[in-house]
Design a protein around this motif. Structure first.
Motif, mmCIF file in Angstrom:
data_model
loop_
_atom_site.group_PDB
_atom_site.id
_atom_site.type_symbol
_atom_site.label_atom_id
_atom_site.label_comp_id
_atom_site.label_asym_id
_atom_site.label_seq_id
_atom_site.Cartn_x
_atom_site.Cartn_y
_atom_site.Cartn_z
ATOM 1 N N HIS A 1 -0.512 62.901 16.023
ATOM 2 C CA HIS A 1 -1.808 62.754 15.365
ATOM 3 C C HIS A 1 -2.855 63.538 16.154
ATOM 4 N N TYR B 1 -5.523 62.664 17.327
ATOM 5 C CA TYR B 1 -6.153 61.907 18.412
ATOM 6 C C TYR B 1 -5.275 61.833 19.663
ATOM 7 N N ASP C 1 -3.113 64.577 10.053
ATOM 8 C CA ASP C 1 -3.722 63.260 9.836
ATOM 9 C C ASP C 1 -2.621 62.302 9.368
ATOM 10 N N SER C 2 -2.990 61.044 9.161
ATOM 11 C CA SER C 2 -1.974 60.024 8.843
ATOM 12 C C SER C 2 -1.184 60.390 7.599
ATOM 13 N N PHE D 1 1.257 51.578 13.738
ATOM 14 C CA PHE D 1 1.368 51.547 12.271
ATOM 15 C C PHE D 1 1.932 52.874 11.752
ATOM 16 N N MET D 2 1.724 53.956 12.489
ATOM 17 C CA MET D 2 2.224 55.265 12.049
ATOM 18 C C MET D 2 3.745 55.333 12.201
ATOM 19 N N TYR E 1 -5.261 49.942 3.360
ATOM 20 C CA TYR E 1 -5.387 51.163 4.179
ATOM 21 C C TYR E 1 -4.178 51.253 5.095
ATOM 22 N N ASN F 1 -3.852 52.074 8.020
ATOM 23 C CA ASN F 1 -4.085 51.497 9.353
ATOM 24 C C ASN F 1 -3.946 49.977 9.262
ATOM 25 N N SER G 1 -7.169 57.759 4.521
ATOM 26 C CA SER G 1 -8.538 58.245 4.281
ATOM 27 C C SER G 1 -8.516 59.568 3.510
ATOM 28 N N HIS H 1 -14.958 54.036 15.626
ATOM 29 C CA HIS H 1 -15.805 54.715 14.633
ATOM 30 C C HIS H 1 -17.002 53.858 14.230
ATOM 31 N N HIS I 1 -15.955 60.950 10.123
ATOM 32 C CA HIS I 1 -14.766 60.300 9.572
ATOM 33 C C HIS I 1 -15.239 59.169 8.653
ATOM 34 N N GLU J 1 -14.326 56.310 8.428
ATOM 35 C CA GLU J 1 -14.380 54.993 9.078
ATOM 36 C C GLU J 1 -15.729 54.730 9.740
ATOM 37 N N SER K 1 -11.100 62.428 5.981
ATOM 38 C CA SER K 1 -10.064 62.221 6.997
ATOM 39 C C SER K 1 -10.216 63.270 8.097
ATOM 40 N N THR K 2 -9.455 63.122 9.151
ATOM 41 C CA THR K 2 -9.505 64.116 10.235
ATOM 42 C C THR K 2 -9.117 65.497 9.696
HETATM 43 P P1 13P Z 1 -6.743 60.005 9.608
HETATM 44 O O1 13P Z 1 -5.844 59.508 8.549
HETATM 45 O O2 13P Z 1 -7.969 60.636 9.110
HETATM 46 O O3 13P Z 1 -5.983 60.888 10.538
HETATM 47 O O4 13P Z 1 -7.279 58.768 10.447
HETATM 48 C C1 13P Z 1 -6.455 57.941 11.183
HETATM 49 C C2 13P Z 1 -7.202 57.080 12.054
HETATM 50 O O5 13P Z 1 -6.673 56.279 12.755
HETATM 51 C C3 13P Z 1 -8.639 57.207 12.049
HETATM 52 O O6 13P Z 1 -9.186 56.417 13.012
#
Ligand code: 13P
Ligand code: SF4
Length: 295
Positions: free
Chosen positions: A15, A17, A31-32, A54-55, A103, A105, A120, A166, A189, A191, A205-206
Protein backbone atom coordinates in the motif's frame (compact mmCIF):
# COMPACT_ATOMS: atom_id res chain seq x y z
CA UNK A 1 11.04 -21.12 11.13
CA UNK A 2 8.87 -22.47 8.32
CA UNK A 3 9.93 -23.12 4.75
CA UNK A 4 11.69 -20.39 2.79
CA UNK A 5 9.55 -18.77 0.07
CA UNK A 6 11.03 -18.45 -3.40
CA UNK A 7 10.76 -14.83 -4.58
CA UNK A 8 9.42 -16.05 -7.94
CA UNK A 9 6.47 -17.81 -6.25
CA UNK A 10 5.23 -14.63 -4.58
CA UNK A 11 3.47 -11.44 -5.60
CA UNK A 12 4.53 -8.66 -3.23
CA UNK A 13 1.83 -6.01 -2.87
CA UNK A 14 2.36 -2.77 -0.96
CA UNK A 15 0.00 0.00 0.00
CA UNK A 16 1.09 3.62 -0.58
CA UNK A 17 1.33 4.11 3.20
CA UNK A 18 4.02 1.42 3.61
CA UNK A 19 7.55 2.76 4.23
CA UNK A 20 9.38 3.90 1.07
CA UNK A 21 11.86 0.99 1.13
CA UNK A 22 8.97 -1.49 1.29
CA UNK A 23 7.19 0.20 -1.63
CA UNK A 24 10.47 0.05 -3.58
CA UNK A 25 10.74 -3.72 -2.95
CA UNK A 26 7.15 -4.50 -4.01
CA UNK A 27 5.95 -5.85 -7.37
CA UNK A 28 2.94 -3.55 -7.26
CA UNK A 29 2.00 -0.52 -5.13
CA UNK A 30 -1.56 0.75 -5.03
CA UNK A 31 -4.66 1.75 -3.11
CA UNK A 32 -6.89 -0.79 -1.37
CA UNK A 33 -9.02 -1.36 -4.46
CA UNK A 34 -6.17 -1.84 -6.93
CA UNK A 35 -4.36 -4.14 -4.51
CA UNK A 36 -7.44 -6.36 -4.12
CA UNK A 37 -7.77 -6.50 -7.92
CA UNK A 38 -4.07 -7.41 -8.28
CA UNK A 39 -4.40 -10.19 -5.70
CA UNK A 40 -7.28 -11.71 -7.67
CA UNK A 41 -5.50 -11.38 -11.03
CA UNK A 42 -2.21 -12.92 -9.84
CA UNK A 43 -1.21 -16.42 -10.91
CA UNK A 44 1.40 -16.73 -8.14
CA UNK A 45 0.61 -19.20 -5.34
CA UNK A 46 1.77 -16.76 -2.63
CA UNK A 47 0.78 -13.16 -1.87
CA UNK A 48 2.89 -11.11 0.53
CA UNK A 49 0.70 -8.16 1.45
CA UNK A 50 2.54 -5.13 2.82
CA UNK A 51 -0.55 -3.60 4.35
CA UNK A 52 -2.70 -3.74 7.47
CA UNK A 53 -4.67 -6.82 8.57
CA UNK A 54 -7.94 -6.03 6.77
CA UNK A 55 -6.01 -5.93 3.47
CA UNK A 56 -4.41 -9.35 3.99
CA UNK A 57 -7.73 -10.79 5.16
CA UNK A 58 -9.53 -9.43 2.08
CA UNK A 59 -6.86 -10.95 -0.20
CA UNK A 60 -7.24 -14.33 1.52
CA UNK A 61 -11.04 -14.15 1.29
CA UNK A 62 -10.88 -13.29 -2.42
CA UNK A 63 -8.13 -15.85 -3.15
CA UNK A 64 -8.73 -18.81 -0.81
CA UNK A 65 -6.43 -21.02 -2.87
CA UNK A 66 -3.44 -18.71 -2.35
CA UNK A 67 -1.22 -18.47 0.71
CA UNK A 68 -1.30 -14.90 2.00
CA UNK A 69 1.27 -13.41 4.37
CA UNK A 70 1.26 -10.10 6.21
CA UNK A 71 4.86 -9.08 7.05
CA UNK A 72 3.49 -7.24 10.11
CA UNK A 73 0.49 -9.25 11.34
CA UNK A 74 0.04 -6.79 14.23
CA UNK A 75 -0.40 -3.84 11.83
CA UNK A 76 -4.07 -3.33 12.45
CA UNK A 77 -6.26 -0.49 11.20
CA UNK A 78 -8.17 0.77 14.28
CA UNK A 79 -11.18 1.66 12.11
CA UNK A 80 -11.65 -2.03 11.23
CA UNK A 81 -13.55 -2.64 14.47
CA UNK A 82 -15.48 0.64 14.71
CA UNK A 83 -18.89 -0.90 14.03
CA UNK A 84 -20.79 -3.73 15.66
CA UNK A 85 -22.74 -6.73 14.43
CA UNK A 86 -25.54 -5.81 16.88
CA UNK A 87 -25.92 -2.36 15.30
CA UNK A 88 -26.13 -3.92 11.84
CA UNK A 89 -28.77 -6.43 12.94
CA UNK A 90 -30.73 -3.64 14.63
CA UNK A 91 -30.67 -1.55 11.42
CA UNK A 92 -31.78 -4.53 9.36
CA UNK A 93 -34.72 -5.10 11.71
CA UNK A 94 -35.83 -1.46 11.81
CA UNK A 95 -35.12 0.11 8.39
CA UNK A 96 -36.88 -1.31 5.33
CA UNK A 97 -35.34 -1.34 1.86
CA UNK A 98 -31.84 -1.17 3.38
CA UNK A 99 -28.42 -2.00 1.95
CA UNK A 100 -25.59 -2.50 4.42
CA UNK A 101 -22.49 -0.99 2.81
CA UNK A 102 -19.24 -1.84 4.58
CA UNK A 103 -16.04 0.07 3.87
CA UNK A 104 -13.15 -2.28 3.14
CA UNK A 105 -11.34 -0.89 6.22
CA UNK A 106 -13.23 -3.37 8.41
CA UNK A 107 -12.82 -6.79 9.98
CA UNK A 108 -13.86 -9.90 8.03
CA UNK A 109 -16.60 -10.40 10.65
CA UNK A 110 -18.20 -7.05 9.70
CA UNK A 111 -17.83 -7.75 5.97
CA UNK A 112 -19.74 -10.99 6.48
CA UNK A 113 -22.80 -8.84 7.31
CA UNK A 114 -22.41 -6.60 4.25
CA UNK A 115 -24.61 -6.48 1.19
CA UNK A 116 -21.60 -5.00 -0.53
CA UNK A 117 -18.10 -3.83 0.37
CA UNK A 118 -16.67 -0.56 -1.00
CA UNK A 119 -13.30 1.16 -1.06
CA UNK A 120 -12.76 4.92 -1.22
CA UNK A 121 -11.95 4.52 -4.94
CA UNK A 122 -15.30 2.98 -5.88
CA UNK A 123 -17.80 3.83 -3.11
CA UNK A 124 -19.80 6.42 -5.07
CA UNK A 125 -20.09 4.22 -8.15
CA UNK A 126 -20.94 1.05 -6.22
CA UNK A 127 -23.57 2.68 -3.97
CA UNK A 128 -25.13 4.47 -6.96
CA UNK A 129 -25.77 1.06 -8.50
CA UNK A 130 -27.62 -0.40 -5.51
CA UNK A 131 -31.38 -0.68 -5.90
CA UNK A 132 -32.10 -0.01 -2.21
CA UNK A 133 -33.16 3.51 -1.22
CA UNK A 134 -31.71 3.32 2.30
CA UNK A 135 -27.98 2.92 2.85
CA UNK A 136 -26.34 2.01 6.15
CA UNK A 137 -22.73 3.06 5.59
CA UNK A 138 -20.14 1.77 8.11
CA UNK A 139 -17.66 2.21 9.68
CA UNK A 140 -16.28 5.51 8.25
CA UNK A 141 -18.67 8.41 8.82
CA UNK A 142 -16.42 10.80 6.84
CA UNK A 143 -16.28 8.66 3.70
CA UNK A 144 -19.99 7.95 4.20
CA UNK A 145 -20.81 11.66 4.20
CA UNK A 146 -18.63 12.20 1.10
CA UNK A 147 -20.56 9.48 -0.75
CA UNK A 148 -23.94 10.71 0.51
CA UNK A 149 -23.29 14.25 -0.76
CA UNK A 150 -23.00 12.84 -4.28
CA UNK A 151 -26.06 10.60 -4.13
CA UNK A 152 -28.96 12.80 -2.93
CA UNK A 153 -31.47 10.24 -4.23
CA UNK A 154 -30.45 7.85 -1.40
CA UNK A 155 -31.11 8.13 2.32
CA UNK A 156 -27.99 7.47 4.34
CA UNK A 157 -27.53 6.22 7.89
CA UNK A 158 -23.96 6.48 9.14
CA UNK A 159 -21.78 4.56 11.54
CA UNK A 160 -19.61 6.37 14.09
CA UNK A 161 -16.18 5.16 12.96
CA UNK A 162 -13.35 7.15 11.44
CA UNK A 163 -9.64 6.98 10.75
CA UNK A 164 -8.01 8.65 13.77
CA UNK A 165 -5.19 9.92 11.53
CA UNK A 166 -7.28 11.46 8.76
CA UNK A 167 -10.05 12.64 11.07
CA UNK A 168 -7.47 14.66 13.02
CA UNK A 169 -6.87 16.93 10.01
CA UNK A 170 -8.01 20.43 10.96
CA UNK A 171 -9.08 23.49 9.01
CA UNK A 172 -6.47 25.58 10.80
CA UNK A 173 -3.59 23.34 9.70
CA UNK A 174 -4.93 23.39 6.13
CA UNK A 175 -5.27 27.20 6.25
CA UNK A 176 -1.67 27.47 7.54
CA UNK A 177 -0.48 25.24 4.68
CA UNK A 178 -2.37 27.43 2.17
CA UNK A 179 -0.77 30.55 3.67
CA UNK A 180 2.70 29.03 3.21
CA UNK A 181 1.91 27.81 -0.34
CA UNK A 182 -0.84 30.05 -1.75
CA UNK A 183 -0.57 28.61 -5.29
CA UNK A 184 -1.01 25.00 -4.16
CA UNK A 185 -4.10 22.83 -4.69
CA UNK A 186 -5.33 20.70 -1.80
CA UNK A 187 -5.65 16.93 -2.32
CA UNK A 188 -7.65 15.31 0.49
CA UNK A 189 -8.36 11.67 1.23
CA UNK A 190 -12.08 11.00 1.56
CA UNK A 191 -11.50 9.93 5.18
CA UNK A 192 -10.81 13.59 6.10
CA UNK A 193 -13.54 15.65 7.82
CA UNK A 194 -16.02 17.60 5.69
CA UNK A 195 -14.55 21.01 6.59
CA UNK A 196 -11.25 19.87 5.04
CA UNK A 197 -12.79 18.06 2.07
CA UNK A 198 -14.76 21.17 1.15
CA UNK A 199 -11.49 23.12 0.63
CA UNK A 200 -9.95 20.48 -1.63
CA UNK A 201 -9.48 20.50 -5.40
CA UNK A 202 -9.71 16.72 -5.30
CA UNK A 203 -11.18 14.27 -2.77
CA UNK A 204 -10.90 10.51 -3.12
CA UNK A 205 -8.67 7.51 -2.65
CA UNK A 206 -4.88 7.58 -2.49
CA UNK A 207 -4.64 6.38 -6.11
CA UNK A 208 -7.17 9.05 -7.15
CA UNK A 209 -5.14 11.77 -5.42
CA UNK A 210 -1.97 10.62 -7.20
CA UNK A 211 -3.69 10.45 -10.61
CA UNK A 212 -5.17 13.94 -10.11
CA UNK A 213 -1.73 15.39 -9.30
CA UNK A 214 -0.16 13.61 -12.26
CA UNK A 215 -2.67 15.00 -14.76
CA UNK A 216 -3.12 18.48 -13.26
CA UNK A 217 -1.41 21.55 -14.74
CA UNK A 218 -0.75 22.83 -11.20
CA UNK A 219 2.83 22.57 -9.91
CA UNK A 220 2.21 22.59 -6.13
CA UNK A 221 -0.09 20.50 -3.96
CA UNK A 222 -1.00 20.22 -0.30
CA UNK A 223 -1.45 16.57 0.62
CA UNK A 224 -3.96 15.57 3.30
CA UNK A 225 -3.21 11.90 3.64
CA UNK A 226 -0.59 9.57 5.05
CA UNK A 227 2.98 10.67 4.30
CA UNK A 228 3.91 7.42 2.51
CA UNK A 229 1.89 8.67 -0.46
CA UNK A 230 4.56 11.34 -1.05
CA UNK A 231 6.92 8.62 -2.31
CA UNK A 232 4.68 7.69 -5.27
CA UNK A 233 3.72 11.34 -5.86
CA UNK A 234 7.42 12.21 -6.20
CA UNK A 235 8.07 9.25 -8.49
CA UNK A 236 5.12 9.94 -10.77
CA UNK A 237 5.27 13.74 -10.82
CA UNK A 238 8.86 14.89 -11.25
CA UNK A 239 9.16 18.68 -11.05
CA UNK A 240 5.94 19.10 -9.03
CA UNK A 241 6.07 19.96 -5.33
CA UNK A 242 4.07 18.31 -2.57
CA UNK A 243 3.57 19.58 0.96
CA UNK A 244 1.94 17.49 3.70
CA UNK A 245 -0.77 19.41 5.57
CA UNK A 246 0.95 18.38 8.82
CA UNK A 247 4.43 17.13 9.57
CA UNK A 248 3.39 13.94 11.35
CA UNK A 249 0.69 12.61 8.99
CA UNK A 250 1.68 9.02 9.76
CA UNK A 251 -0.16 5.74 10.24
CA UNK A 252 1.86 3.97 12.94
CA UNK A 253 0.42 0.60 11.94
CA UNK A 254 1.47 0.91 8.30
CA UNK A 255 4.95 1.86 9.47
CA UNK A 256 5.28 -1.51 11.26
CA UNK A 257 5.80 -3.06 7.81
CA UNK A 258 9.59 -2.79 7.64
CA UNK A 259 12.02 -4.24 5.06
CA UNK A 260 13.23 -6.63 7.81
CA UNK A 261 9.65 -7.88 8.36
CA UNK A 262 9.32 -8.46 4.63
CA UNK A 263 12.61 -10.39 4.55
CA UNK A 264 11.46 -12.47 7.51
CA UNK A 265 8.45 -13.71 5.49
CA UNK A 266 10.73 -14.89 2.66
CA UNK A 267 13.04 -16.55 5.20
CA UNK A 268 10.10 -18.67 6.39
CA UNK A 269 9.19 -16.66 9.49
CA UNK A 270 5.66 -15.66 8.47
CA UNK A 271 2.31 -17.15 9.50
CA UNK A 272 -0.28 -17.51 6.71
CA UNK A 273 -3.45 -15.41 7.10
CA UNK A 274 -6.46 -17.55 8.08
CA UNK A 275 -10.11 -16.49 8.02
CA UNK A 276 -12.95 -18.55 9.50
CA UNK A 277 -14.55 -20.46 6.63
CA UNK A 278 -18.16 -19.36 7.19
CA UNK A 279 -17.18 -15.71 7.70
CA UNK A 280 -14.99 -15.88 4.58
CA UNK A 281 -17.83 -17.38 2.53
CA UNK A 282 -20.20 -14.54 3.44
CA UNK A 283 -17.56 -11.79 3.17
CA UNK A 284 -16.45 -13.12 -0.25
CA UNK A 285 -19.95 -12.56 -1.63
CA UNK A 286 -19.86 -8.88 -0.57
CA UNK A 287 -16.31 -8.36 -1.87
CA UNK A 288 -17.07 -10.05 -5.21
CA UNK A 289 -20.18 -7.92 -5.55
CA UNK A 290 -17.99 -4.84 -5.13
CA UNK A 291 -15.63 -6.03 -7.86
CA UNK A 292 -18.62 -6.55 -10.16
CA UNK A 293 -20.39 -3.25 -9.43
CA UNK A 294 -17.19 -1.19 -9.58
CA UNK A 295 -16.55 -2.05 -13.23
P1 13P B 1 -7.09 3.84 -0.03
O1 13P B 1 -8.08 2.80 -0.38
O2 13P B 1 -7.39 5.17 -0.59
O3 13P B 1 -5.72 3.37 -0.37
O4 13P B 1 -7.14 4.08 1.54
C1 13P B 1 -6.82 3.10 2.46
C2 13P B 1 -6.68 3.64 3.78
O5 13P B 1 -6.43 2.96 4.72
C3 13P B 1 -6.87 5.06 3.95
O6 13P B 1 -6.58 5.43 5.23
FE1 SF4 C 1 -6.53 2.69 9.07
FE2 SF4 C 1 -6.22 5.30 9.02
FE3 SF4 C 1 -4.07 3.73 8.97
FE4 SF4 C 1 -5.72 3.91 6.84
S1 SF4 C 1 -4.44 5.53 7.73
S2 SF4 C 1 -4.88 2.03 7.70
S3 SF4 C 1 -7.72 4.12 7.86
S4 SF4 C 1 -5.55 3.94 10.66
Amino acid sequence: MGQKIARGDALVLAHYYAPDAVQAAADFVGDSFALAQMAVASDKPVIVFCGVTFMGESAKILCPEKTVYLPAPDAHCPMADMASEEEILHMRRTVPDLAVVVYVNSSARLKAHADVVVTSANAVRVVSRLKEKNIYFIPDRNLGAFVAAQLPEKKFYFGHGCCPIHDATTVSEVEAAFSAHPEALLLAHAECPEAVRSRAAFVGSTAGMIAFAEHSDAREFLVATEAGTLYELGRRCPGKRFFPTRADFLCADMKKITPAALENVFAGGGTPVEVDEEIARRARRALMRMLGLAK
